[in-house]
Design an enzyme around this catalytic site. Sequence first.
Site, PDB file in Angstrom:
ATOM      1  CG  MET A 130      -1.583  -1.216   1.492  1.00 42.88           C
ATOM      2  SD  MET A 130      -2.534  -1.275   3.129  1.00 42.88           S
ATOM      3  CE  MET A 130      -1.234  -1.552   4.279  1.00 42.88           C
ATOM      4  CD  GLU A 248      -2.114  -4.334   8.171  1.00 40.90           C
ATOM      5  OE1 GLU A 248      -2.787  -4.177   7.060  1.00 40.90           O
ATOM      6  OE2 GLU A 248      -0.968  -3.855   8.519  1.00 40.90           O
TER       7      GLU A 248
HETATM    8  C1  LIG Z   1       9.330  -2.346   9.107  1.00 42.44           C
HETATM    9  C2  LIG Z   1       8.004  -1.787   8.233  1.00 42.44           C
HETATM   10  C3  LIG Z   1       7.141  -2.614   7.567  1.00 42.44           C
HETATM   11  C4  LIG Z   1       6.123  -2.080   6.965  1.00 42.44           C
HETATM   12  N1  LIG Z   1       5.522  -2.996   6.090  1.00 42.44           N
HETATM   13  C5  LIG Z   1       4.645  -2.677   5.197  1.00 42.44           C
HETATM   14  C6  LIG Z   1       3.921  -3.419   4.235  1.00 42.44           C
HETATM   15  O1  LIG Z   1       3.901  -4.455   4.282  1.00 42.44           O
HETATM   16  N2  LIG Z   1       3.214  -2.695   3.619  1.00 42.44           N
HETATM   17  C7  LIG Z   1       2.525  -1.557   3.319  1.00 42.44           C
HETATM   18  O2  LIG Z   1       1.840  -1.312   2.800  1.00 42.44           O
HETATM   19  N3  LIG Z   1       3.265  -0.550   4.171  1.00 42.44           N
HETATM   20  C8  LIG Z   1       4.022  -1.111   5.123  1.00 42.44           C
HETATM   21  N4  LIG Z   1       4.726  -0.421   5.840  1.00 42.44           N
HETATM   22  C9  LIG Z   1       4.572   1.055   6.101  1.00 42.44           C
HETATM   23  C10 LIG Z   1       3.770   1.673   7.329  1.00 42.44           C
HETATM   24  O3  LIG Z   1       2.505   1.371   7.083  1.00 42.44           O
HETATM   25  C11 LIG Z   1       3.820   3.170   7.088  1.00 42.44           C
HETATM   26  O4  LIG Z   1       5.284   3.597   7.457  1.00 42.44           O
HETATM   27  C12 LIG Z   1       2.929   3.891   8.100  1.00 42.44           C
HETATM   28  O5  LIG Z   1       1.659   3.617   7.682  1.00 42.44           O
HETATM   29  C13 LIG Z   1       3.060   5.450   8.312  1.00 42.44           C
HETATM   30  O6  LIG Z   1       3.125   5.862   6.986  1.00 42.44           O
HETATM   31  P1  LIG Z   1       4.335   6.765   6.723  1.00 42.44           P
HETATM   32  O7  LIG Z   1       5.670   6.198   7.082  1.00 42.44           O
HETATM   33  O8  LIG Z   1       4.168   7.467   5.210  1.00 42.44           O
HETATM   34  O9  LIG Z   1       4.149   8.210   7.708  1.00 42.44           O
HETATM   35  P2  LIG Z   1       3.552   9.471   7.572  1.00 42.44           P
HETATM   36  O10 LIG Z   1       2.151   9.302   7.100  1.00 42.44           O
HETATM   37  O11 LIG Z   1       4.251  10.466   6.665  1.00 42.44           O
HETATM   38  O12 LIG Z   1       3.404   9.984   9.070  1.00 42.44           O
HETATM   39  C14 LIG Z   1       4.699  10.675   9.753  1.00 42.44           C
HETATM   40  C15 LIG Z   1       4.182  11.252  11.176  1.00 42.44           C
HETATM   41  O13 LIG Z   1       2.789  11.945  10.830  1.00 42.44           O
HETATM   42  C16 LIG Z   1       1.917  11.437  11.633  1.00 42.44           C
HETATM   43  N5  LIG Z   1       0.586  12.054  11.141  1.00 42.44           N
HETATM   44  C17 LIG Z   1       0.494  11.805   9.639  1.00 42.44           C
HETATM   45  N6  LIG Z   1      -1.007  12.096   9.595  1.00 42.44           N
HETATM   46  C18 LIG Z   1      -1.488  12.514  10.610  1.00 42.44           C
HETATM   47  C19 LIG Z   1      -2.790  12.899  11.076  1.00 42.44           C
HETATM   48  N7  LIG Z   1      -3.578  12.974  10.264  1.00 42.44           N
HETATM   49  N8  LIG Z   1      -3.005  13.264  12.359  1.00 42.44           N
HETATM   50  C20 LIG Z   1      -1.933  13.178  13.398  1.00 42.44           C
HETATM   51  N9  LIG Z   1      -0.481  12.608  12.929  1.00 42.44           N
HETATM   52  C21 LIG Z   1      -0.455  12.318  11.820  1.00 42.44           C
HETATM   53  C22 LIG Z   1       2.061   9.993  11.909  1.00 42.44           C
HETATM   54  O14 LIG Z   1       1.216   9.418  13.048  1.00 42.44           O
HETATM   55  C23 LIG Z   1       3.596   9.886  12.102  1.00 42.44           C
HETATM   56  O15 LIG Z   1       3.875  10.304  13.349  1.00 42.44           O
HETATM   57  C24 LIG Z   1       5.856  -0.833   6.924  1.00 42.44           C
HETATM   58  C25 LIG Z   1       6.669   0.143   7.458  1.00 42.44           C
HETATM   59  C26 LIG Z   1       7.845  -0.357   8.268  1.00 42.44           C
HETATM   60  C27 LIG Z   1       8.560   0.455   9.181  1.00 42.44           C
END
Ligand SMILES: Cc1cc2nc3c(=O)[nH]c(=O)nc-3n(C[C@H](O)[C@H](O)[C@H](O)COP(=O)(O)OP(=O)(O)OC[C@H]3O[C@@H](n4cnc5c(N)ncnc54)[C@H](O)[C@@H]3O)c2cc1C
Length: 387
Positions: A130, A248
């Site tokens: 995703m 999940e």
């Molecule tokens: C080891 C690992 C495995 C993973 N495996 C998968 C996988 O298999 N498949 C997949 O699709 N993804 C995977 N992910 C991705 C993971 O789901 C995302 O990293 C996560 O959803 C956060 O998205 P982002 O990294 O873009 O952070 P961002 O969305 O950029 O967020 C950055 C910060 O801002 C905060 N924030 C963002 N929006 C808001 C809001 N509206 N209100 C308050 N705070 C907010 C967040 O909480 C966070 O603290 C994985 C990540 C890791 C590190």
Amino acid sequence: MERKIYDEDHEAFRDVVREFVKRYATEEKRKQWEADGEVDRATMLAAGESGIIGLSVPEEFGGAGMLQDYRFRSIVLEEVIGAGQGSLAGAFGIQDDLAVPYIVHMGTQEQKEKWLPGMATGEILGALAMTEPGAGSDLRGIKTTAKKVDGGYLVNGAKTFISSGKTADIVVTFVKTGEGNRPDAFSLLILEDGMEGFEHGKKLEKMGFHGWDTAELSFTDVFVPDANLIGGKEGLGFIQLMMNLPLERLSIGVAAAAAGEAAFHWTRDYVISREAFGERIADFQNTRFHLADMATTVDVMWAYVDRAMELYAEQKLTAEEAAKVKFWATDREAELLDIGVQLHGGYGYITEYPIARAYLDARVHRIYGGTNEIMRDLVARQIVGKR
Ligand SMILES: Cc1cc2nc3c(=O)[nH]c(=O)nc-3n(C[C@H](O)[C@H](O)[C@H](O)COP(=O)(O)OP(=O)(O)OC[C@H]3O[C@@H](n4cnc5c(N)ncnc54)[C@H](O)[C@@H]3O)c2cc1C
């Protein structure tokens, strides 16, 4: 506190998992998986053979048919994490909680026949893609497109942080099939390893969970046949994601409770065996108070998480309830592991000790599956709405 959710069948299954762990999840294997950055296929096949993966695959496709009963998966997590094998538990979870459910719950008959038997045996490993470099929490901001062409779709874009992204044979991929960011502008396509233009990028170096891979994926004019559109209908992707996310999130809550309980056991055993100033570490009042707090937190965690598993079995676990379980359990897990590391002293920082590895592994539980901030926001929306 005695837990009430297991019956004889569950306990018999626990024996199978324990036997598997004894035989296959050795220290030597763990070190190998961590060095390779992935669990070897032979172990995944052995897990398939023992019935430890593919639990939710219907029996007609070679699985255990435990569609709504998460208790069997919980036993796998409890035993594997409790043995200090967090990465192996993660590798099983990617298959069973992230990939398999989309095909079991939403796949067409043809898709089920094609992929589920191999997913139950471990011959076919799956992943879920995703997240993109520019969109994680805000999934409607994804840029990967799937343009309709004769007989299928041409997919272009990139994904990142994909668990098992390097090792997976098939990837359930969230793509844009329409304009704008309305929920019906998205679909889920199954991309297969080897499709022209589908590149598994580099493995990312992680803080924890060194034994399974996390990778970038890129797509350049990848032709994906219509038959690989999940559910056989365009525009359902967002709804399909929303349907599976409670599972999940429940799975992360269960993993957090299992790791929290393991932290308590490792810490209790350590402070009994270690001495300072002529006394057991366990005899200092500070330690005793922490142990009492830890034991109580573990009891409360399981009471809450077990109730969530019951609601899931009754098909009543809502998105908000699953979000609460995810953020609350992973926050408690972090506290338990932190105090556990502290009571181990210097050894708590050494990754030969399971407490140190579990501490590093657990950090991502508050990030993936929807960050804990997004989980709180989801819960707050139900309480006060959002303008
Ligand atoms: C080891 C690992 C495995 C993973 N495996 C998968 C996988 O298999 N498949 C997949 O699709 N993804 C995977 N992910 C991705 C993971 O789901 C995302 O990293 C996560 O959803 C956060 O998205 P982002 O990294 O873009 O952070 P961002 O969305 O950029 O967020 C950055 C910060 O801002 C905060 N924030 C963002 N929006 C808001 C809001 N509206 N209100 C308050 N705070 C907010 C967040 O909480 C966070 O603290 C994985 C990540 C890791 C590190």
